[in-house]
Design an enzyme around this catalytic site. Structure first.
Site, short mmCIF file in Angstrom:
data_model
loop_
_atom_site.label_atom_id
_atom_site.label_comp_id
_atom_site.label_asym_id
_atom_site.label_seq_id
_atom_site.Cartn_x
_atom_site.Cartn_y
_atom_site.Cartn_z
CG LEU A 135 2.47 -4.13 58.92
CD1 LEU A 135 2.20 -4.38 57.43
CD2 LEU A 135 1.51 -3.08 59.46
CG HIS A 136 -0.21 -7.18 64.86
ND1 HIS A 136 -1.57 -7.14 64.63
CD2 HIS A 136 0.08 -6.06 65.56
CE1 HIS A 136 -2.07 -6.06 65.19
NE2 HIS A 136 -1.09 -5.38 65.75
CG HIS A 141 -1.32 -3.92 61.52
ND1 HIS A 141 -0.35 -4.31 62.40
CD2 HIS A 141 -1.70 -2.68 61.91
CE1 HIS A 141 -0.14 -3.37 63.28
NE2 HIS A 141 -0.95 -2.36 63.03
N GLY A 201 -9.16 -1.06 63.29
CA GLY A 201 -9.46 -2.24 64.09
C GLY A 201 -10.33 -1.90 65.30
CG ASP A 212 -6.36 0.67 68.73
OD1 ASP A 212 -5.89 0.75 69.87
OD2 ASP A 212 -5.76 0.10 67.79
CD GLN A 236 -6.61 4.77 66.22
OE1 GLN A 236 -5.66 5.31 66.73
NE2 GLN A 236 -6.50 3.73 65.44
CB VAL A 263 -6.82 -10.46 64.69
CG1 VAL A 263 -6.19 -11.82 64.46
CG2 VAL A 263 -7.62 -10.03 63.47
CB SER A 285 -1.21 -5.03 70.62
OG SER A 285 -0.46 -3.86 70.90
NE ARG A 295 2.26 0.93 73.14
CZ ARG A 295 1.56 1.77 72.39
NH1 ARG A 295 0.42 1.36 71.88
NH2 ARG A 295 1.98 3.00 72.15
#
Ligand code: PAF
Length: 310
Positions: A43-44, A47, A158, A161, A164, A187, A196, A198
């Site tokens: 989580l960042h 999220h 979010g 994406d 998605q 964000v 992200s 990633r």
């Protein structure tokens, strides 16, 4: 405004679907609303902004944490996906979650599991074209399962994406699922990089270059604000900014935000979507471009804004 029941009760971590259902039943019987924030963990702030929004809008907030093997196109990507449940639980609770639902892979995909849910058309493009059909099939199948498990009134996704989010909205509409989808803004880090999970894989030099994606979106936005409407020119501006950051994109596309079909001219809001590998890390980002009321015309003193034809 939600009637939070959570402020004094510590967040619970649940693994079994039956536990989740039993825990939510009293709230449901009391007519309270359930919000779901589906995540794969790590989580960042992105999220956490979804969880906070769910806290504002719903009475009970469930955060799901499941690294879904079905949506990974590369085994290596799945293996190195960060798994930080303890820290995730701490962050989710602080952001206002009541329940962290973290099922085991064997419970989500038990032996003999043979079903899938697929949205056609809009899943072939952009991410679908690069990652293959299995990616969105994996997403829509697991999201359908999570919706059936938690039966939320609202689910939060979010805008980072964007495809998605669009696919999930289509899924819910096409299959008459009784859940509202709220898409929340991307964000960003202070330098513009979209948050992200990633990003954690980026090496220091790559982290600096990665802001090239944001700069590319900004370059194109700037041009659109000056009145440029030709898609190829707007896309070229983004590509040039990426090249300046030494980033070779997988795609840079200006598309209709509802159909994801390429647009030739900016006549209404359009989605500028970028995907690129920075080192070994795949990043995506996007922005909505709006036509300005001015179009570029060439005067004797150079390019200057002029009124667009009606
Ligand atoms: O966006 C994600 O993290 C995942 O695709 C989701 C929606 C949690 C499904 O696994």
């Amino acid at each position: 405004m939600s009637h939070s029941i959570s402020s004094s009760i510590p967040m619970r971590t649940l693994r079994a679907v039956s536990q989740l259902r039993d825990s939510l039943q009293p709230a449901r019987q009391a007519g309270l609303t359930v919000g779901l924030v589906p995540t794969m963990g790590a989580l960042h702030e992105g999220h956490l902004s979804l969880i906070r929004r769910a806290r504002e809008r719903c009475d009970v907030v469930v955060v799901s944490l499941f690294v879904n093997p079905a949506q990974f196109d590369e085994r290596a990507d799945l293996d190195r996906y960060p798994r930080t449940e303890r820290e995730d639980a701490r962050l989710a609770e602080r952001a206002g979650a009541d329940i962290l639902f973290a099922p085991a892979a064997e419970d989500v995909y038990p032996a003999g599991f043979a079903s899938c849910v697929e949205v056609l058309g809009i899943t072939d493009r952009l991410e679908g074209a690069v990652r293959g059909a299995a990616h969105f099939r994996g997403v829509t199948t697991v999201v359908t399962k999570l919706f059936n498990m938690a039966q939320p009134d609202v689910a939060f996704f979010g805008q980072k994406d964007a495809q998605q989010a669009l696919v999930i909205k289509r899924l819910v509409e096409d299959l008459n699922m009784p859940v509202a989808i709220e898409v929340c803004p991307t964000v960003r880090e202070r330098d513009g990089l979209a948050m992200s999970s990633r990003n954690a894989h980026l090496l220091p030099g790559e982290r600096t270059r990665a802001t090239g994606l944001f700069e590319a979106l900004e370059a194109s936005k700037r041009l659109s604000r000056e009145g440029e409407r030709r898609a190829d020119t707007l896309v070229a501006a983004a590509r040039e900014a990426l090249a300046r950051a030494d980033i070779e994109p997988e795609y840079v596309a200006l598309v209709d935000p509802d159909t994801l079909e390429p647009v030739e001219r900016l006549q209404g809001p359009a989605l500028l979507a970028i995907s690129a590998r920075v080192g070994d890390t795949r990043l995506i980002d996007n922005a909505i471009l709006e036509p300005s009321h001015q179009e570029i015309s060439i005067s004797r003193t150079g390019a200057s804004p002029a009124k667009a034809p009606a």
